[in-house]
Design a protein around this motif. Structure first.
Motif, short mmCIF file in Angstrom:
data_model
loop_
_atom_site.label_atom_id
_atom_site.label_comp_id
_atom_site.label_asym_id
_atom_site.label_seq_id
_atom_site.Cartn_x
_atom_site.Cartn_y
_atom_site.Cartn_z
N GLY A 1 0.80 -1.24 0.00
CA GLY A 1 0.00 0.00 0.00
C GLY A 1 0.82 1.27 0.00
O GLY A 1 0.32 2.33 0.39
N GLN A 2 2.05 1.19 -0.44
CA GLN A 2 2.90 2.40 -0.52
C GLN A 2 3.21 2.68 -1.99
O GLN A 2 2.69 2.04 -2.87
CB GLN A 2 4.19 2.19 0.27
CG GLN A 2 3.99 2.14 1.76
CD GLN A 2 3.48 3.45 2.34
OE1 GLN A 2 2.85 3.45 3.38
NE2 GLN A 2 3.72 4.55 1.64
N GLY A 3 4.07 3.64 -2.19
CA GLY A 3 4.45 3.95 -3.56
C GLY A 3 3.50 4.97 -4.16
O GLY A 3 2.93 5.80 -3.46
N ALA A 4 3.30 4.87 -5.48
CA ALA A 4 2.58 5.92 -6.19
C ALA A 4 1.07 5.70 -6.18
O ALA A 4 0.34 6.49 -6.71
CB ALA A 4 3.08 6.02 -7.62
N MET A 5 0.61 4.56 -5.61
CA MET A 5 -0.83 4.32 -5.62
C MET A 5 -1.53 5.20 -4.57
O MET A 5 -1.00 5.43 -3.48
CB MET A 5 -1.13 2.86 -5.33
CG MET A 5 -0.73 2.48 -3.93
SD MET A 5 -1.05 0.76 -3.56
CE MET A 5 -2.74 0.61 -3.98
N LEU A 6 -2.72 5.68 -4.91
CA LEU A 6 -3.45 6.57 -4.01
C LEU A 6 -4.92 6.19 -4.03
O LEU A 6 -5.45 5.77 -5.05
CB LEU A 6 -3.30 8.03 -4.46
CG LEU A 6 -1.89 8.62 -4.42
CD1 LEU A 6 -1.85 9.96 -5.14
CD2 LEU A 6 -1.42 8.78 -2.98
N VAL A 7 -5.56 6.32 -2.85
CA VAL A 7 -6.99 5.98 -2.77
C VAL A 7 -7.76 7.08 -2.04
O VAL A 7 -7.17 7.87 -1.29
CB VAL A 7 -7.22 4.65 -2.03
CG1 VAL A 7 -6.53 3.50 -2.72
CG2 VAL A 7 -6.75 4.76 -0.58
N THR A 8 -9.05 7.09 -2.24
CA THR A 8 -9.91 7.98 -1.46
C THR A 8 -10.48 7.19 -0.29
O THR A 8 -10.63 5.97 -0.38
CB THR A 8 -11.08 8.49 -2.31
OG1 THR A 8 -11.81 7.36 -2.81
CG2 THR A 8 -10.62 9.34 -3.47
N PRO A 9 -10.80 7.86 0.80
CA PRO A 9 -11.42 7.16 1.94
C PRO A 9 -12.70 6.44 1.52
O PRO A 9 -12.96 5.31 1.99
CB PRO A 9 -11.70 8.28 2.93
CG PRO A 9 -10.63 9.29 2.66
CD PRO A 9 -10.41 9.23 1.18
N LEU A 10 -13.50 7.03 0.61
CA LEU A 10 -14.72 6.36 0.18
C LEU A 10 -14.41 5.03 -0.49
O LEU A 10 -15.10 4.03 -0.27
CB LEU A 10 -15.50 7.26 -0.79
CG LEU A 10 -16.76 6.60 -1.37
CD1 LEU A 10 -17.83 6.46 -0.31
CD2 LEU A 10 -17.30 7.38 -2.55
N HIS A 11 -13.33 4.99 -1.26
CA HIS A 11 -12.94 3.76 -1.94
C HIS A 11 -12.67 2.64 -0.94
O HIS A 11 -13.14 1.51 -1.08
CB HIS A 11 -11.71 4.06 -2.79
CG HIS A 11 -11.26 2.91 -3.64
ND1 HIS A 11 -10.16 2.99 -4.44
CD2 HIS A 11 -11.75 1.67 -3.80
CE1 HIS A 11 -10.00 1.83 -5.06
NE2 HIS A 11 -10.96 1.01 -4.69
N MET A 12 -11.91 2.96 0.12
CA MET A 12 -11.60 1.93 1.11
C MET A 12 -12.87 1.48 1.82
O MET A 12 -13.04 0.30 2.12
CB MET A 12 -10.59 2.48 2.14
CG MET A 12 -9.17 2.69 1.61
SD MET A 12 -8.57 1.48 0.42
CE MET A 12 -8.45 -0.01 1.41
N ALA A 13 -13.78 2.43 2.05
CA ALA A 13 -15.04 2.06 2.71
C ALA A 13 -15.86 1.13 1.82
O ALA A 13 -16.48 0.18 2.29
CB ALA A 13 -15.84 3.32 3.04
#
Lengths: 440, 539
Positions: free
Chosen positions: B383-395
């Motif tokens: 879960g590190q590096g250039a990948m990015l997520v929104t809190p809604l996505h994780m939910a």
């Protein structure tokens, strides 16, 4: 003198329509004036001294009529009736906006309308009876004078609200309109045979005509581009196309002109982000409602609030529209007198243009015909561009409404044009057996 | 005093009568005077006049389309209602509908003293989602996206248009439609209070019907007083930003849910060696990936022995970076690239599709992995590096696990029906993941959430920020056997996931239980009161 053969009585009855229309127009304007006055005062017994502009208007109208009868003026009577109604309406609108407020520094503006009418009368006296022909040899000097005037404005003027003004907020570029029309009429009248030449359906005037016309036209137009006076630029070029058509009767000039204009617009659209943004805002004003399209949307809101009959003079909210007194006066009329009131104003404009073109069609000399056509076309286009801009039918060009908008130079030019048109309208006397040659 | 309007209106009638009379007289004289001269038919001047005449009629008709029929343009009516200051403004009598939470609690209503202004009873708690309506700054959030519906002139149907135009022509008070949300104002308020003085976001979803119960972001702003947030520049606080759907963060260890799901799907069941020295992928030399226990012991001046050989259960519960980096390498770039697409990465999601626009979710980013870039692969596996997520996505991913692998589109309005997006994983894999998340709470990194009676299952996350303290994540659902709530909490620079995000999630679940929100049967859709547009007429 041949003139003395016409009896005052004949002229008195010839000008009867003018008189009758004056009288009824005055009554209508008075009703509107009282309405605005009472709404402003908030009680039925206002300060009667505020009737001053109305009285001055009445005196100017009556005086003008009497003078015209006395000098046995045989020019078009309906033209003047339309001008008088529009001028009265303009005075009414300006009074309502508060341009005549005694406390403001613009005290002189309450005399703008009578002064304009006086100027119109002087122009009629000077150039009636065919004496407008003294302008015919002045075509090229007029072109040079307009270029010099524009250059002077660029050098000594200062920028304000996107346009250039001379010291004292006077913008004489309106005057250039008349100078350029004189130039075009003179030049095209003399060279119309050459300009009529075609090759394969396209106009093909010889180079010794085309090149001077092109150069003399491009100098003032280039200066207008430098001034960023888009409205005037559009107006003058349409006048050029219309006059080329009127001089030669060749529709191909109009087609060619439209194609050139389209190409120019396409170039502007691709290279200037500013004009592109302006065009997009016109297409969809709700993209930037509080920014670029604020003014036109407020103007449309005013129209919508007015509905069919309007809210009544003095009852609207012209303060909501920026520059309501000059460029957007039509929206104020639309709000306070409604769609119907706008219709009445448009009828008078159309009558004015109708009589104007009628006059033009009746003039025998090509120069006079072109001059009249040019003047009426310029007035009509100015009206169309202003009303089209206010109602979002056309993009905004920052052009004033003839006779009605506030602004000294614009009013002066409008009355000058009307005076010239009136002078051009004088023809053979209606009395039988009174044939005479126009004085040269 | 009543004399004046009478005098003025009679003067107005007189003016029009006289003006029409002048027009008639003008036309009459026009005919008689014109007949004196022979008409020069076919002359250019006549033709030009004809064109001028047509142009003027055209402009006049166009003017009429605004002046007499402006109500047929919803955007124009909106402009007039919001920005026209005229006392005689016909659009003033239009009042917008309210925005309500799932229980009918008002989140936005009209200001009783000035119809053009809005009052937001929950103010800051709902400022990002509900948005604002401001005469100066315009519209945002749901106020903007569903403006036409709220104003009652979406003009979608003939009936609606007729009703609307009749109301406006009669100057009747016309009321718009109420927008009913799936959110719970009490829970949202709790979430907003928990976020106070921090930067972060909380998303809570009911897995049963994919309805959002909480969508909170901090810092917030006062929607009735916008001068402060808009002039507040340079601090990086960005109060107008809705971090829950617009904020992009590295997911940290919460992403191990995805990697574990892929591994379980592939039938992985082995053990991997996780030494204290960490793991460096083959190829160019990089700093080895280590577990955070290594650094913890090092800080205390002690030596850590490492986990040794452990299985997926242990590694997930302990959140072992060393394990998951190796697991990622085992699974390979191609597989992870493919699965990332399925788990909603690089996909444009719509939070709300309204009558005037949409509220979009910022797409989470997954930079495609290449076969030889093993270090990047290892980094992205944890879960590190250039990948990015929104809190809604994780939910949403958490909710999908809670719902036995089915992923639904998010919904905030009751009138939006629940819609299946896709199946993220098989029933069996989802059951195993639930078990792993429960283990994490029972004896792993999230043991602080192991509270009696709550039956929480979750995963912590600690994501390295580009600068400053790590971002703190916690995603969870509860109760374990009948999930009624799936939550994602992100606290910017909050340190360990267990440190700041976890207590907030626990507090929120406690509040939800207190409100009875955990009692509901999960997978049967709640028959929420169907909303009907209403029009009240008042004289």
């Amino acid at each position: 003198m041949a003139q003395t053969k016409i009896k005052i009585r004949d002229i008195w009855s010839f000008r009867r329509p003018e008189r009758v229309l004056f009288a009824w127009s005055f009554l209508a304007i008075t009703a509107g004036y009282l309405m605005a006055l009472m709404a402003k005062a908030g009680r039925p017994s206002p300060d009667w001294r505020e009737l001053m502009p109305l009285a001055v208007y009445l005196a100017a109208m009556a005086g003008m009529h009497v003078v015209l009868v006395l000098i046995r003026f045989r020019g078009d009577p309906l033209l003047l009736a339309a001008v008088f109604f529009l001028a009265g309406f303009g005075m009414l609108a300006q009074f309502r906006i508060g341009s005549f407020a005694v406390s403001t520094a613009e005290k002189l503006s309450s005399f703008a309308f009578p002064a304009g009418m006086a100027l119109m009368l002087i122009v009629v006296l000077l150039f009636r009876n065919g004496r407008y022909r003294i302008f015919r040899p002045l075509a090229i000097p007029c072109a040079l004078a307009s270029a010099a005037l524009l250059a002077a404005i660029l050098v000594w003027g200062r920028y304000y609200r996107g346009a250039v003004f001379l010291p004292g907020n006077y913008n004489p570029s309106d005057l250039i309109k008349i100078l350029l029309i004189i130039f075009l009429s003179g030049f095209l009248a003399r060279r119309r045979r050459d300009l009529e030449q075609t090759a394969g359906g396209l106009p093909a005037p010889p180079a010794h005509v085309l090149i001077p016309l092109f150069i003399l036209w491009c100098i003032p137009m280039g200066l207008l581009v430098l001034q960023r006076d888009l409205g005037m630029l559009v107006l003058m070029n349409v006048v050029l196309i219309i006059l080329l058509f009127a001089a030669t009767g060749r529709v191909s000039y109009v087609v060619l002109g439209v194609l050139c204009a389209g190409a120019l617009l396409a170039v502007m659209f691709t290279f200037s982000l500013h004009s592109q943004a302006r065009f997009l805002v016109w297409l969809d004003p709700f993209q930037d409602p509080t920014g670029k399209s604020w003014q036109v949307l407020q103007s449309l809101s005013a129209l919508y609030s007015g509905g069919l009959w309007g809210v009544g003079l003095g009852e609207g909210s012209p303060q909501c529209i920026p520059i309501a007194s000059s460029d957007f006066i039509y929206a104020v009329i639309g709000e306070e007198l409604g769609f119907a009131g706008c219709g009445i104003v448009l009828v008078f404009y159309l009558v004015l243009f109708y009589r104007g073109y009628h006059v033009a069609a009746g003039i025998r000399t090509p120069f006079g015909r072109l001059l009249a056509t040019g003047i009426v076309t310029a007035l009509a286009l100015q009206t169309l561009l202003n009303i089209g801009g206010v109602t979002k039918a056309l993009p905004l060009t920052g052009i004033t409404l003839p006779f009605i908008s506030h602004g000294g130079s614009s009013l002066v030019t409008t009355f000058l044009s009307a005076g010239l048109l009136l002078a051009l309208s004088e023809k053979e006397p209606p009395v039988r057996g009174a044939k005479k040659k126009p004085q040269k | 005093m009543c004399l004046l309007p009478l005098v003025i209106s009679s003067l107005k009638i007189l003016f029009f009568l006289l003006a029409f009379w002048v027009v008639l007289a003008l036309l009459y004289y026009g005919r008689t005077v014109a007949s004196e001269k022979p008409a020069a038919a076919g002359s250019p001047a006549r033709l030009i006049f004809r064109i001028v005449w047509i142009l003027f009629v055209g402009v006049y008709l166009y003017q009429g389309s605004w002046q007499l029929a402006g109500f047929a343009r919803p955007a124009f009516m909106d402009f007039m209602r919001t920005y026209s200051r005229r006392p005689n403004n016909p659009a003033k009598e239009l009042s917008r509908g309210r925005i309500l939470d799932r229980n009918g609690v008002e989140l936005a209503r009209n200001n009783p003293s000035d119809n053009r202004l809005r009052t937001y009873p929950y103010g800051r708690a709902f400022c990002h989602l509900v948005g604002y309506l401001d005469p100066m700054f315009g519209l945002s959030g749901l106020e903007a996206a569903d403006s036409a519906f709220l104003s009652g002139y979406s003009l979608a149907s003939r009936d609606e248009f007729d009703r609307f135009s009749r109301n406006i022509l009669d100057h009747h008070r016309a009321e718009g439609n109420d927008l009913l949300l799936t959110l719970d104002a009490r829970l949202q308020k709790t979430a907003a209070d928990l976020l106070k003085n921090r930067r972060g976001a909380i998303v809570a979803i009911r897995p049963g019907d994919s309805a959002l119960l909480v969508l909170a972001s901090a810092p917030s702003f006062d929607p009735e007083n916008l001068d402060t947030p808009l002039s507040d520049n340079g601090t990086g606080a960005s109060p107008l930003l809705n971090r829950a759907v617009q904020g992009l963060y590295p997911p940290g260890s919460t992403f191990k849910m995805v990697v574990a799901a892929v591994a379980l799907e592939q039938g992985f069941s082995g053990q991997l060696d996780c030494p204290a020295g960490g793991y460096a992928p083959p190829g160019p030399v990089h700093r080895p990936i280590r577990d955070h226990e290594f650094y913890e012991y090092k800080r205390k001046g002690e030596a850590w022995t490492g986990w040794g050989r452990i299985g997926l259960d242990e590694a997930f519960a302990r959140s072992s970076n060393v394990f998951f980096a190796q697991l990622g390498i085992k699974l390979g770039s191609a597989l992870l690239n493919e699965k990332a697409q399925r788990f909603l990465f690089n996909e444009q999601l719509v939070l709300f599709e309204g009558s005037s626009g949409s509220l979009l979710v910022k797409p989470s980013t997954w930079p495609a992995l290449h076969e030889h870039e093993l270090n990047t692969l290892a980094q992205q596996s944890i879960g590190q590096g250039a990948m990015l997520v929104t809190p809604l996505h994780m939910a949403l991913i958490t909710a999908a696990i809670a719902r036995d692998g089915e992923l639904y589109y998010p919904r905030v309005a009751v009138r939006t029906p629940p819609r299946l997006h896709s199946r993220l994983m098989s029933h069996a894999v989802a059951a195993q993941l639930k078990h792993l998340m429960r283990l994490t709470v029972e004896r792993g990194t999230a043991s602080a959430a192991n509270l009696p009676g709550l039956a929480i299952a979750g995963k912590t996350g600690t994501a390295q920020a580009s600068e400053g303290e790590d971002h703190s994540w916690f995603v969870c659902f509860a109760p374990l056997d009948r999930p009624a709530l799936a939550i994602a909490v992100l606290i910017e620079h909050g340190g360990y996931g267990a440190a700041s995000a976890l207590p907030i999630a626990v507090e929120l679940i406690r509040k939800a239980k207190q409100l009875g929100l955990l009692e509901q049967d999960t997978f049967s859709q709640q028959p929420e009161a169907l909303h009907k547009p209403q029009v009240k007429k008042k004289k």
